[in-house]
Design a protein around this motif. Structure first.
Motif, PDB file in Angstrom:
ATOM      1  N   ALA A   1      -7.800  -1.977  -3.248  1.00 18.17           N
ATOM      2  CA  ALA A   1      -9.004  -1.146  -3.376  1.00 18.17           C
ATOM      3  C   ALA A   1      -8.795   0.140  -2.603  1.00 18.17           C
ATOM      4  O   ALA A   1      -8.293   0.122  -1.474  1.00 18.17           O
ATOM      5  CB  ALA A   1     -10.225  -1.896  -2.849  1.00 18.17           C
ATOM      6  N   GLU A   2      -9.164   1.262  -3.239  1.00 18.69           N
ATOM      7  CA  GLU A   2      -9.167   2.529  -2.524  1.00 18.69           C
ATOM      8  C   GLU A   2     -10.523   2.664  -1.841  1.00 18.69           C
ATOM      9  O   GLU A   2     -11.562   2.685  -2.494  1.00 18.69           O
ATOM     10  CB  GLU A   2      -8.933   3.702  -3.470  1.00 18.69           C
ATOM     11  N   MET A   3     -10.513   2.739  -0.541  1.00 18.83           N
ATOM     12  CA  MET A   3     -11.737   2.730   0.240  1.00 18.83           C
ATOM     13  C   MET A   3     -12.191   4.158   0.564  1.00 18.83           C
ATOM     14  O   MET A   3     -11.364   5.046   0.813  1.00 18.83           O
ATOM     15  CB  MET A   3     -11.529   1.951   1.535  1.00 18.83           C
ATOM     16  N   VAL A   4     -13.509   4.346   0.532  1.00 15.48           N
ATOM     17  CA  VAL A   4     -14.101   5.628   0.923  1.00 15.48           C
ATOM     18  C   VAL A   4     -15.181   5.368   1.959  1.00 15.48           C
ATOM     19  O   VAL A   4     -15.802   4.299   1.980  1.00 15.48           O
ATOM     20  CB  VAL A   4     -14.693   6.371  -0.291  1.00 15.48           C
TER      21      VAL A   4
ATOM     22  N   THR B   1       0.830  -1.215   0.000  1.00 19.49           N
ATOM     23  CA  THR B   1       0.000   0.000   0.000  1.00 19.49           C
ATOM     24  C   THR B   1       0.861   1.261   0.000  1.00 19.49           C
ATOM     25  O   THR B   1       0.467   2.278  -0.590  1.00 19.49           O
ATOM     26  CB  THR B   1      -0.946   0.022   1.214  1.00 19.49           C
ATOM     27  N   GLU B   2       2.021   1.215   0.623  1.00 21.21           N
ATOM     28  CA  GLU B   2       2.904   2.385   0.607  1.00 21.21           C
ATOM     29  C   GLU B   2       3.354   2.696  -0.814  1.00 21.21           C
ATOM     30  O   GLU B   2       3.334   3.858  -1.252  1.00 21.21           O
ATOM     31  CB  GLU B   2       4.113   2.142   1.509  1.00 21.21           C
ATOM     32  N   ALA B   3       3.747   1.651  -1.564  1.00 24.78           N
ATOM     33  CA  ALA B   3       4.187   1.850  -2.940  1.00 24.78           C
ATOM     34  C   ALA B   3       3.039   2.308  -3.830  1.00 24.78           C
ATOM     35  O   ALA B   3       3.198   3.200  -4.674  1.00 24.78           O
ATOM     36  CB  ALA B   3       4.804   0.566  -3.477  1.00 24.78           C
ATOM     37  N   LEU B   4       1.849   1.722  -3.647  1.00 30.16           N
ATOM     38  CA  LEU B   4       0.713   2.076  -4.484  1.00 30.16           C
ATOM     39  C   LEU B   4       0.176   3.467  -4.149  1.00 30.16           C
ATOM     40  O   LEU B   4      -0.320   4.178  -5.034  1.00 30.16           O
ATOM     41  CB  LEU B   4      -0.388   1.038  -4.330  1.00 30.16           C
ATOM     42  N   ALA B   5       0.258   3.873  -2.901  1.00 32.42           N
ATOM     43  CA  ALA B   5      -0.198   5.212  -2.525  1.00 32.42           C
ATOM     44  C   ALA B   5       0.623   6.272  -3.254  1.00 32.42           C
ATOM     45  O   ALA B   5       0.079   7.293  -3.705  1.00 32.42           O
ATOM     46  CB  ALA B   5      -0.102   5.399  -1.015  1.00 32.42           C
ATOM     47  N   LEU B   6       1.913   6.034  -3.386  1.00 37.19           N
ATOM     48  CA  LEU B   6       2.768   6.974  -4.120  1.00 37.19           C
ATOM     49  C   LEU B   6       2.385   7.013  -5.590  1.00 37.19           C
ATOM     50  O   LEU B   6       2.335   8.078  -6.208  1.00 37.19           O
ATOM     51  CB  LEU B   6       4.232   6.578  -3.955  1.00 37.19           C
ATOM     52  N   ARG B   7       2.088   5.849  -6.158  1.00 34.06           N
ATOM     53  CA  ARG B   7       1.753   5.792  -7.578  1.00 34.06           C
ATOM     54  C   ARG B   7       0.378   6.408  -7.845  1.00 34.06           C
ATOM     55  O   ARG B   7       0.184   7.097  -8.856  1.00 34.06           O
ATOM     56  CB  ARG B   7       1.777   4.352  -8.083  1.00 34.06           C
ATOM     57  N   LEU B   8      -0.594   6.173  -6.968  1.00 37.74           N
ATOM     58  CA  LEU B   8      -1.962   6.619  -7.209  1.00 37.74           C
ATOM     59  C   LEU B   8      -2.254   8.020  -6.669  1.00 37.74           C
ATOM     60  O   LEU B   8      -3.300   8.587  -6.967  1.00 37.74           O
ATOM     61  CB  LEU B   8      -2.949   5.632  -6.568  1.00 37.74           C
ATOM     62  N   GLY B   9      -1.334   8.541  -5.869  1.00 35.02           N
ATOM     63  CA  GLY B   9      -1.605   9.822  -5.236  1.00 35.02           C
ATOM     64  C   GLY B   9      -2.698   9.722  -4.200  1.00 35.02           C
ATOM     65  O   GLY B   9      -3.442  10.679  -3.964  1.00 35.02           O
ATOM     66  N   ALA B  10      -2.812   8.576  -3.559  1.00 33.18           N
ATOM     67  CA  ALA B  10      -3.848   8.332  -2.554  1.00 33.18           C
ATOM     68  C   ALA B  10      -3.218   8.261  -1.170  1.00 33.18           C
ATOM     69  O   ALA B  10      -1.988   8.173  -1.025  1.00 33.18           O
ATOM     70  CB  ALA B  10      -4.591   7.036  -2.860  1.00 33.18           C
ATOM     71  N   ARG B  11      -4.059   8.308  -0.161  1.00 38.36           N
ATOM     72  CA  ARG B  11      -3.580   8.114   1.208  1.00 38.36           C
ATOM     73  C   ARG B  11      -3.403   6.619   1.461  1.00 38.36           C
ATOM     74  O   ARG B  11      -4.292   5.830   1.126  1.00 38.36           O
ATOM     75  CB  ARG B  11      -4.546   8.699   2.222  1.00 38.36           C
ATOM     76  N   GLN B  12      -2.295   6.260   2.073  1.00 40.34           N
ATOM     77  CA  GLN B  12      -2.037   4.844   2.334  1.00 40.34           C
ATOM     78  C   GLN B  12      -3.130   4.239   3.217  1.00 40.34           C
ATOM     79  O   GLN B  12      -3.526   3.085   3.024  1.00 40.34           O
ATOM     80  CB  GLN B  12      -0.668   4.665   2.988  1.00 40.34           C
ATOM     81  N   SER B  13      -3.638   5.023   4.155  1.00 39.89           N
ATOM     82  CA  SER B  13      -4.657   4.504   5.072  1.00 39.89           C
ATOM     83  C   SER B  13      -5.971   4.180   4.362  1.00 39.89           C
ATOM     84  O   SER B  13      -6.817   3.477   4.910  1.00 39.89           O
ATOM     85  CB  SER B  13      -4.912   5.509   6.201  1.00 39.89           C
ATOM     86  N   ASP B  14      -6.157   4.710   3.123  1.00 43.85           N
ATOM     87  CA  ASP B  14      -7.389   4.452   2.374  1.00 43.85           C
ATOM     88  C   ASP B  14      -7.280   3.211   1.481  1.00 43.85           C
ATOM     89  O   ASP B  14      -8.268   2.848   0.831  1.00 43.85           O
ATOM     90  CB  ASP B  14      -7.740   5.657   1.493  1.00 43.85           C
ATOM     91  N   LEU B  15      -6.118   2.577   1.426  1.00 47.67           N
ATOM     92  CA  LEU B  15      -5.920   1.441   0.537  1.00 47.67           C
ATOM     93  C   LEU B  15      -5.998   0.129   1.314  1.00 47.67           C
ATOM     94  O   LEU B  15      -5.376  -0.025   2.366  1.00 47.67           O
ATOM     95  CB  LEU B  15      -4.567   1.538  -0.166  1.00 47.67           C
ATOM     96  N   ASP B  16      -6.780  -0.806   0.790  1.00 52.90           N
ATOM     97  CA  ASP B  16      -6.889  -2.151   1.361  1.00 52.90           C
ATOM     98  C   ASP B  16      -6.338  -3.153   0.359  1.00 52.90           C
ATOM     99  O   ASP B  16      -6.676  -3.095  -0.824  1.00 52.90           O
ATOM    100  CB  ASP B  16      -8.346  -2.499   1.669  1.00 52.90           C
TER     101      ASP B  16
END
Length: 335
Positions: A188-191, A117-132
């Motif tokens: 998955a990016e969670m909301v 999730t740390e690597a994907l958060a950087l790629r997606l511009g998302a918050r790591q805490s929002d990725l499952d």
């Protein structure tokens, strides 16, 4: 026996005991075997096994257990190994068996998911805490050597935005031991969205106790999904809504205060004049809606604004010709 004699005897007894202890354990006492041994490296040294091993403390005598594993070693084998290594003056201190354990670092699926999730958060511009992350095959918990340990890192990351699938390799470095673990799965990016705790029917008014929030995959949630329950408290459902479904703004409307074909009170107010009459609503209406009302006696149809449950108000000072005609008709209708 006098008190002074008793004191001298007591002192003699204490000194005798101290002398006996000194004789049994002189200043240059034997190297004493430890009951519990904790090592970091791949070998067990004399200094790991014995207190006061002196110059031979760094000499290896046994291979260490695997990381995270504790094993039993007989005191006889420990003393024999020490003697073979040149440490002859040893003392088992009454022990028959000792425990030897190797320090380790635990690496589990949760830790590896954080790496992804740390690597994907950087790629997606998302918050790591929002990725499952859900791995196709859940990595087994492993214990790796603590000496030279480095945090795992992801390499060769591949990601498909449409499906959320990813693949890559996680490098686990523990000094002399390096392990590469292939990983695949879905991220998955969670909301956070508002949902109902139970189903409601069309027209039901939603209360705070009916609502809760949960996290859902953004791909499964409509763009106008509601995140705050405060926005819909007191509104009415436009249709039957199921428990657990993400709620949207289009699912709700202002509660209908006037129902079609229901009897309503029509009010006409102006300074010094208040007129009221009963009529039948020709349409549903929420607060602020313009609805038509039939006076069943005169058969006139007038138009007014819903102001409350079963209440319609005719404007006292209409601003358009059509509205003026409505007001005149209203006065005729309520008289």
């Amino acid at each position: 026996m006098t008190r002074s004699v008793l004191f001298r005897l007591a002192c003699a007894s204490v000194l005798g005991g101290a002398l006996a202890a000194f004789i049994a354990h002189p200043a240059d006492a034997s190297a004493r075997l430890k009951e519990t041994v904790l090592v970091s490296g791949r070998v067990v040294t004399l200094g790991d096994l014995f207190d006061d091993a002196g110059d031979l403390a760094a000499k290896p005598v046994f291979r260490a257990p695997d990381p995270g594993v504790a094993g039993a070693l007989s005191a006889r084998d420990a003393l024999a190994a020490a003697a073979a290594a040149g440490l002859a003056d040893t003392d088992a201190d009454g022990l028959t068996t000792i425990t030897v354990e190797r320090r380790s670092q635990t690496v589990d699926a949760s830790m590896l998911a954080d790496v992804v999730t740390e690597a994907l958060a950087l790629r997606l511009g998302a918050r790591q805490s929002d990725l499952d992350v859900a791995f196709d095959v859940t990595p087994q918990t492993m214990a790796v050597a603590a000496d030279g340990y480095e945090a795992p890192r992801l390499q060769g990351l591949s990601y498909q935005p449409s499906s959320g699938r990813f693949s890559g390799e996680i490098l686990i470095n523990a000094g002399a031991h390096e392990r590469t673990l292939p990983v695949t799965g879905v991220v998955a990016e969670m909301v956070e969205v508002a949902v109902l705790g139970h189903s409601v029917n069309r027209g039901d008014i939603v209360n705070r106790s009916d609502l809760e929030t949960t996290r859902m995959d953004r791909r499964r949630v409509a763009r106008d999904a509601i995140s705050s329950t405060d926005r819909i408290i007191g509104l009415a459902a436009r249709r039957t809504l199921r428990a657990g479904d993400a709620l949207t703004s289009s699912d709700f409307e202002e509660p209908k205060l006037v129902a079609r074909n229901s009897l309503v009170t029509v009010n006409y107010n102006k300074p010094g004049l208040t007129l009221s009459a009963r009529g039948r609503a020709l349409a549903d209406g929420a607060r602020g809606d313009l609805v038509s009302v039939l006076n069943e006696q005169s058969r006139r149809v007038i138009h007014g604004i819903v102001t409350g449950p079963g209440e319609i108000e005719i404007a006292a000072e209409p601003i358009t010709t059509a509205a003026n005609e409505t007001a005149i008709a209203a006065k005729d209708a309520v008289q």
